[in-house]
Write a protein that holds these residues in place. Structure first.
Motif, mmCIF file in Angstrom:
data_model
loop_
_atom_site.group_PDB
_atom_site.id
_atom_site.type_symbol
_atom_site.label_atom_id
_atom_site.label_comp_id
_atom_site.label_asym_id
_atom_site.label_seq_id
_atom_site.Cartn_x
_atom_site.Cartn_y
_atom_site.Cartn_z
ATOM 1 N N GLU A 142 16.926 3.792 0.563
ATOM 2 C CA GLU A 142 18.342 3.751 -0.485
ATOM 3 C C GLU A 142 18.992 2.318 -0.631
ATOM 4 O OE1 GLU A 142 21.102 7.009 0.190
ATOM 5 O OE2 GLU A 142 20.032 7.161 2.230
ATOM 6 N N ARG A 143 19.123 2.306 -1.945
ATOM 7 C CA ARG A 143 19.869 0.888 -2.408
ATOM 8 C C ARG A 143 21.005 1.242 -3.196
ATOM 9 N NH1 ARG A 143 15.947 -3.111 -3.812
ATOM 10 N NH2 ARG A 143 14.299 -2.068 -2.883
ATOM 11 N N VAL A 144 21.929 0.411 -3.258
ATOM 12 C CA VAL A 144 23.051 0.351 -4.281
ATOM 13 C C VAL A 144 23.159 -0.966 -5.102
ATOM 14 C CG1 VAL A 144 25.519 0.271 -4.419
ATOM 15 C CG2 VAL A 144 24.533 1.433 -2.686
ATOM 16 N N TYR A 191 30.207 -0.872 -12.144
ATOM 17 C CA TYR A 191 29.686 0.131 -11.796
ATOM 18 C C TYR A 191 28.639 0.056 -10.640
ATOM 19 C CZ TYR A 191 25.750 0.538 -14.983
ATOM 20 O OH TYR A 191 24.597 0.226 -15.879
ATOM 21 N N LYS A 192 28.621 0.940 -9.872
ATOM 22 C CA LYS A 192 27.439 1.026 -8.721
ATOM 23 C C LYS A 192 26.509 2.281 -9.297
ATOM 24 C CE LYS A 192 30.584 -0.852 -5.102
ATOM 25 N NZ LYS A 192 30.664 -0.525 -3.814
ATOM 26 N N VAL A 193 25.325 1.791 -8.838
ATOM 27 C CA VAL A 193 24.008 2.923 -8.930
ATOM 28 C C VAL A 193 23.369 3.066 -7.738
ATOM 29 C CG1 VAL A 193 21.861 3.338 -10.154
ATOM 30 C CG2 VAL A 193 23.706 2.020 -11.403
ATOM 31 N N GLY A 205 0.942 -1.201 -0.237
ATOM 32 C CA GLY A 205 0.261 0.084 -0.035
ATOM 33 C C GLY A 205 0.619 1.289 0.089
ATOM 34 N N ALA A 206 2.025 1.133 -0.842
ATOM 35 C CA ALA A 206 2.853 2.307 -0.762
ATOM 36 C C ALA A 206 3.023 2.926 -1.846
ATOM 37 C CB ALA A 206 4.164 2.053 -0.124
ATOM 38 N N GLU A 207 3.771 3.945 -2.279
ATOM 39 C CA GLU A 207 4.009 4.587 -3.827
ATOM 40 C C GLU A 207 5.114 5.246 -3.752
ATOM 41 O OE1 GLU A 207 1.691 7.836 -6.738
ATOM 42 O OE2 GLU A 207 0.971 7.554 -4.411
ATOM 43 N N ILE A 208 5.918 5.198 -4.853
ATOM 44 C CA ILE A 208 7.103 5.723 -5.069
ATOM 45 C C ILE A 208 6.674 6.923 -5.675
ATOM 46 C CG2 ILE A 208 9.398 5.717 -6.338
ATOM 47 C CD1 ILE A 208 9.533 2.575 -6.260
ATOM 48 N N LEU A 209 7.389 8.174 -5.025
ATOM 49 C CA LEU A 209 6.879 9.265 -5.513
ATOM 50 C C LEU A 209 8.113 9.854 -6.477
ATOM 51 C CD1 LEU A 209 5.337 11.219 -2.397
ATOM 52 C CD2 LEU A 209 4.102 10.154 -4.362
ATOM 53 N N ARG A 210 9.188 9.581 -6.183
ATOM 54 C CA ARG A 210 10.355 10.187 -6.938
ATOM 55 C C ARG A 210 11.531 9.151 -6.721
ATOM 56 N NH1 ARG A 210 13.616 15.864 -5.629
ATOM 57 N NH2 ARG A 210 14.699 15.624 -7.601
ATOM 58 N N ILE A 211 12.111 9.135 -7.732
ATOM 59 C CA ILE A 211 13.281 8.272 -7.839
ATOM 60 C C ILE A 211 14.801 9.060 -8.204
ATOM 61 C CG2 ILE A 211 14.608 6.043 -8.513
ATOM 62 C CD1 ILE A 211 11.910 5.157 -9.410
ATOM 63 N N THR A 212 15.896 8.976 -7.578
ATOM 64 C CA THR A 212 17.001 9.523 -7.877
ATOM 65 C C THR A 212 18.050 8.553 -8.064
ATOM 66 O OG1 THR A 212 17.807 10.228 -5.842
ATOM 67 C CG2 THR A 212 16.524 12.134 -7.064
ATOM 68 N N ALA A 213 19.031 8.801 -9.046
ATOM 69 C CA ALA A 213 20.059 7.570 -9.167
ATOM 70 C C ALA A 213 21.339 8.386 -9.570
ATOM 71 C CB ALA A 213 19.498 6.622 -10.127
#
Length: 299
Positions: A85-87, A67-69, A41-49
């Motif tokens: 946060e995730r790598v 490479y890492k993101v 029941g959650a929503e991703i509003l924004r993603i930066t990478a």
């Protein structure tokens, strides 16, 4: 050449983020995370990478680049907002400056050192003798454990050895930062410790920690609970991705979401405030099993 490759990979990373917004299924990593959010029941509003080259080399067919993101997700759940946060580690192949292949490296499924369960159980029977060496009482400082987890979630403390499969080593460091004393030095099959470039299996191997903590009589020990909702920040979750009885991964609870469910930090696939169930992991299977451990102390 390196600058050119870095620019190409940065373009690729920006493409992941823009595609995720338009529902183009070209980045499974992001799509799995979106599905996991929807399921709770959650929503991703924004993603930066942001992408960064870690290693490159020549091959017979061109250039391979590791490479890492670093992703940051702004997530809304009910009236609460959180940042996960995730790598992600990836490998890209270039031919004459053209990107020909780009794949995720599945760190969650890396092979871990094997320690037989019967060996852990057998040595557990001798634990009282080991722990008599330093029979310390301690009060577990959950705040300090979480602070350590937050400081080092995407870095490696030079005071400790790091491993290719570093998840349990990282969790042990967090528990130690919370006050859990090391016990049983020198014999890797006994106690819980790291010293002088040597360490116990229970310190660094997920399956060994899973068996050690609920059986320990003193030092770092834990009680199994039935539901993840019963866990507190500073508690531990163990993961058996295949459901075969051998546990592969360990995380530490660092926060709770709007439903009171754990958000966890981890190493190997470095993650911060990731939803506990790991349904978005490439190592996830329908047979996954979990163990939920709340840390107990002497107070």
């Amino acid at each position: 050449m390196r600058e050119q490759l870095q620019n190409l990979l940065e373009q690729r990373v920006r493409q992941y983020v823009s595609q995720s917004r338009s529902e183009i299924h070209d980045c499974p990593f992001i799509e799995r995370t979106k599905e996991s959010c929807i399921n709770r029941g959650a929503e991703i509003l924004r993603i930066t990478a942001e992408g960064k080259i870690t290693k490159e080399g020549k091959t017979t067919e061109g250039t391979e680049v590791f490479y890492k993101v670093h992703y940051q997700y702004l997530i809304k759940q009910k009236n609460a907002f959180l940042i996960e946060e995730r790598v992600e580690e990836r490998k890209a192949d270039f031919y004459k400056g053209i990107l020909v292949e780009d794949n995720e490296i599945n760190l969650d499924a890396l092979e871990i050192p094997k320690v037989e369960t019967n060996e852990v159980a057998r040595n557990q029977e001798e634990q009282d003798e080991v722990e008599e060496e330093v029979r310390k009482s301690f009060k577990y400082d959950r705040l300090k454990a979480v602070q350590y987890a937050e400081r080092w979630w995407n870095d490696y403390n030079p005071a400790f050895k790091s491993f290719d499969v570093d998840c349990t080593n990282y969790i042990s460091q967090c528990l130690h930062a919370g006050g859990a004393p090391m016990l049983g030095f020198s014999n890797r099959s006994k106690g819980w410790w790291m010293r002088n470039n040597n360490w116990s299996y229970s310190w660094s191997v997920a399956n060994s920690m899973r068996w050690y903590m609920p059986g320990a009589k003193t030092g770092v020990r834990a009680k199994e609970v039935n539901s993840p909702s019963q866990l507190l920040p500073g508690d531990v979750i163990c993961y058996d991705f295949q459901g075969d009885g051998r546990f592969d991964h360990t995380t530490i609870v660092t926060a709770k979401d709007a439903d009171g469910m754990p958000l966890v930090n981890a190493h190997t696939a470095n993650s911060r405030r990731r939803y506990w169930a790991y349904e978005d992991s490439t190592a996830y299977t329908p047979n996954i099993k979990y163990k939920f451990f709340t840390v107990v102390d002497d107070h």
